[in-house]
Motif scaffolding. Structure first.
Motif: not given
Length: 128
Positions: A66-84
């Motif tokens: 979640r912290s890396r996703n936030w730093s990257a500017g990713g969406a709150r429900q990004s599929l990166h969070l679940s490795c998809r």
């Protein structure tokens, strides 16, 4: 034999052997911070087919905390969070690559960012 930790492949997984083979050949390069073992096989197959058709691919991002996703500017429900999701670069004109990716039913989300990174995921079909 390919080490699954290095190549991101699953042992004895025939459908992923193309991806693992292209990683071992250097046609697909992986960032140390972009694990591929958790990425669905159908997305790895798409990346492998892009590498075979268009040349070298560099995988830039897959799973994110979640912290890396936030730093990257990713969406709150990004599929990166679940490795998809996979973000990658190609060293060719991306117009043809984008058309090619649109033709794949395995690709749900599709986006090309200004910095040249292409995002694909296996969520619902969409672009933004």
């Amino acid at each position: 034999m390919n080490d699954p930790k290095t190549t991101g492949s699953l042992p004895n997984a025939r459908t992923l052997s193309g991806f693992a083979s292209l990683v071992s050949q250097g046609t697909i390069t992986l960032r140390a911070s972009a694990p591929t073992h958790c990425v669905p096989g159908n997305l790895r197959e798409v990346v492998a087919s892009v590498a075979e058709k268009f040349g070298a691919v560099s995988v830039e991002s897959t799973h994110r905390s979640r912290s890396r996703n936030w730093s990257a500017g990713g969406a709150r429900q990004s599929l990166h969070l679940s490795c998809r999701a996979i973000d990658f670069r190609v060293r060719t004109r991306v117009r043809g690559v984008m058309a090619y990716l649109r033709s794949h039913p395995q690709v749900g989300g599709l986006k090309m960012y200004r910095n040249g990174i292409i995002h694909i995921d296996n969520g619902e079909r969409r672009s933004w």
